[in-house]
Design a protein around this motif. Structure first.
Motif, PDB file in Angstrom:
ATOM      1  N   GLU A 177       0.831  -1.294   0.113  1.00  0.00           N
ATOM      2  CA  GLU A 177       0.117   0.003   0.239  1.00  0.00           C
ATOM      3  C   GLU A 177       0.844   1.485  -0.170  1.00  0.00           C
ATOM      4  OE1 GLU A 177      -3.295   0.260  -0.276  1.00  0.00           O
ATOM      5  OE2 GLU A 177      -3.728  -1.873  -0.040  1.00  0.00           O
ATOM      6  N   THR A 178       1.856   1.284   0.638  1.00  0.00           N
ATOM      7  CA  THR A 178       2.710   2.508   1.072  1.00  0.00           C
ATOM      8  C   THR A 178       3.738   2.780  -0.449  1.00  0.00           C
ATOM      9  OG1 THR A 178       4.830   1.253   1.995  1.00  0.00           O
ATOM     10  CG2 THR A 178       2.911   2.142   3.163  1.00  0.00           C
ATOM     11  N   MET A 179       3.882   1.479  -0.980  1.00  0.00           N
ATOM     12  CA  MET A 179       4.897   1.740  -2.163  1.00  0.00           C
ATOM     13  C   MET A 179       3.873   2.208  -3.305  1.00  0.00           C
ATOM     14  SD  MET A 179       6.346   0.354  -5.001  1.00  0.00           S
ATOM     15  CE  MET A 179       4.806  -0.584  -5.453  1.00  0.00           C
ATOM     16  N   ILE A 180       2.652   1.953  -3.200  1.00  0.00           N
ATOM     17  CA  ILE A 180       1.829   2.321  -4.213  1.00  0.00           C
ATOM     18  C   ILE A 180       1.420   3.805  -4.103  1.00  0.00           C
ATOM     19  CG2 ILE A 180      -0.833   2.159  -5.307  1.00  0.00           C
ATOM     20  CD1 ILE A 180       1.236  -0.131  -6.255  1.00  0.00           C
ATOM     21  N   GLU A 181       1.419   4.121  -2.665  1.00  0.00           N
ATOM     22  CA  GLU A 181       1.147   5.686  -2.516  1.00  0.00           C
ATOM     23  C   GLU A 181       2.210   6.497  -3.090  1.00  0.00           C
ATOM     24  OE1 GLU A 181       0.124   6.825   1.541  1.00  0.00           O
ATOM     25  OE2 GLU A 181      -1.265   5.060   1.820  1.00  0.00           O
ATOM     26  N   ILE A 238      19.575   3.396  -9.531  1.00  0.00           N
ATOM     27  CA  ILE A 238      19.403   3.350  -8.135  1.00  0.00           C
ATOM     28  C   ILE A 238      19.194   2.280  -7.313  1.00  0.00           C
ATOM     29  CG2 ILE A 238      18.558   4.453  -5.963  1.00  0.00           C
ATOM     30  CD1 ILE A 238      18.073   7.152  -7.846  1.00  0.00           C
ATOM     31  N   ILE A 239      20.088   1.573  -6.708  1.00  0.00           N
ATOM     32  CA  ILE A 239      19.622   0.414  -5.712  1.00  0.00           C
ATOM     33  C   ILE A 239      19.535   1.114  -4.436  1.00  0.00           C
ATOM     34  CG2 ILE A 239      20.553  -1.652  -4.758  1.00  0.00           C
ATOM     35  CD1 ILE A 239      22.775  -1.888  -6.775  1.00  0.00           C
ATOM     36  N   ALA A 240      18.353   0.630  -3.811  1.00  0.00           N
ATOM     37  CA  ALA A 240      18.159   1.151  -2.362  1.00  0.00           C
ATOM     38  C   ALA A 240      17.310   0.003  -1.672  1.00  0.00           C
ATOM     39  CB  ALA A 240      17.222   2.397  -2.391  1.00  0.00           C
ATOM     40  N   LYS A 241      17.579   0.046  -0.340  1.00  0.00           N
ATOM     41  CA  LYS A 241      16.821  -0.763   0.444  1.00  0.00           C
ATOM     42  C   LYS A 241      15.295  -0.274   0.653  1.00  0.00           C
ATOM     43  CE  LYS A 241      17.199  -2.899   4.937  1.00  0.00           C
ATOM     44  NZ  LYS A 241      18.247  -3.141   6.037  1.00  0.00           N
ATOM     45  N   GLY A 242      14.407  -1.309   0.122  1.00  0.00           N
ATOM     46  CA  GLY A 242      12.853  -0.997  -0.071  1.00  0.00           C
ATOM     47  C   GLY A 242      12.210  -1.582   1.039  1.00  0.00           C
ATOM     48  N   SER A 243      12.674  -2.249   2.043  1.00  0.00           N
ATOM     49  CA  SER A 243      11.774  -3.124   2.923  1.00  0.00           C
ATOM     50  C   SER A 243      11.019  -2.206   3.880  1.00  0.00           C
ATOM     51  CB  SER A 243      12.784  -4.011   3.678  1.00  0.00           C
ATOM     52  OG  SER A 243      14.030  -3.215   4.071  1.00  0.00           O
ATOM     53  N   ASN A 244      11.334  -0.994   3.897  1.00  0.00           N
ATOM     54  CA  ASN A 244      10.376  -0.094   5.074  1.00  0.00           C
ATOM     55  C   ASN A 244       9.266   0.418   4.391  1.00  0.00           C
ATOM     56  OD1 ASN A 244      12.123  -0.788   7.074  1.00  0.00           O
ATOM     57  ND2 ASN A 244      13.628   1.260   6.844  1.00  0.00           N
TER      58      ASN A 244
END
Ligand code: GLU
Length: 282
Positions: free
Chosen positions: A37-41, A240-246
């Motif tokens: 949900e937050t990624m889609i936001e 870009i490589i980034a940590k996306g788990s949060n």
């Protein structure tokens, strides 16, 4: 504003690649709904700014594998293919539900290496993506795992996403992963390892930093991410490589969260390498 934020803001067309470990719970294979949900936001915020977003998502195998799982042994090929067939449906239903809240639809593209390397197929893929974007349906890409053979598999969604970025002339490719980016050494082995924040050229030294990181459910690691970076950079696309788990992983990238930024040699559109597929300019 951070330099990364300005490069993200000025991108007309973005590719966001989501790793299996982000979308699926490693233990249960359940979709991480609240995270999605937050990624889609975040994605919807890009739309509001007039930006186009194409999503490349992994996770089908991780989500479907509970039907076949034997403790700690890898799936056999035919089990992996069947797991992908089951998981892909759940994956798309979750995306559809999330996007629907915001008034967007989606279109699914399941691709293999053949679809990117054969000029006729590649042209069809590109046209389909363009039409989807035009009608406000988010193109969502994954590898067509149930039908791909050893000869036609890309094998990991990092390179698949870079191939799509090249094909549709994306301005930026964001690989959301479970690591912050490229480290000088494996930070689990050496606490003194530090994050490389910017890469302008992939030298043998940079390649040596990318250890072999593999996991049971996903096919990528830092080496496939570097291969993806080469494809993107040659196509004039930032990566870009980034940590996306949060939660809100794309906002975190814009707000200067930890990441590795691969800067292309030239962003000039005319310099983009369309020769690989011998495709005409769009
Ligand atoms: N296509 C695979 C899946 O949906 C993942 C490939 C990868 O992890 O890069 O599970």
């Amino acid at each position: 504003m951070t330099a990364i934020a300005s490069v993200v803001l000025s991108a007309r067309r973005l590719i966001v690649k989501i790793g299996s470990a982000l979308i699926a719970d490693g233990e249960t294979g359940d979709i991480r709904g609240p995270w999605l949900e937050t990624m889609i936001e975040d994605v919807v915020r890009f739309f509001a700014r007039g930006q186009q977003v194409i999503i490349v998502t992994s996770g089908a195998v991780a989500i479907g594998s509970r039907h076949f799982k034997q403790v700690d042994s890898p799936l056999r090929n035919e089990e992996r293919q069947a797991a992908a067939a089951i998981g892909q449906v759940r994956l798309m239903l979750a995306f559809e539900q999330s996007l629907k809240h915001h008034g967007y639809g989606l279109g699914q593209l399941l691709l293999t290496d053949e679809d990117l390397s054969n000029p006729h197929r590649a042209l069809n893929v590109r046209s389909a993506v363009q039409k989807l974007l035009k009608v406000g349906a988010v193109p969502i890409v994954n590898e067509n795992d149930p039908v791909a053979t050893a000869w036609t598999r890309v094998g990991d969604n990092d390179r698949l996403a870079a191939g799509v970025a090249q094909l549709v002339q994306a301005d930026i490719l964001i690989l959301l992963s479970n690591v912050d980016g490229l480290f000088t050494e494996d930070p689990h082995d050496n606490p003194l390892a530090h994050l490389i924040t910017k890469v302008r050229c992939i030298t043998p030294e940079i390649e040596a930093m990318a250890g072999h990181t593999t996991s049971r459910n996903s096919s990528g690691g830092m080496l496939t991410k570097l291969m993806a970076a080469k494809i993107a950079m040659e196509a004039g696309c930032d990566m870009i490589i980034a940590k996306g788990s949060n939660s809100y992983p794309l906002a975190a990238v814009e707000n200067g969260g930890p990441s590795t930024w691969f800067v292309p040699f030239a962003r000039d559109r005319t310099n983009r390498n369309m020769c690989a597929n011998n495709l005409p300019e769009p």
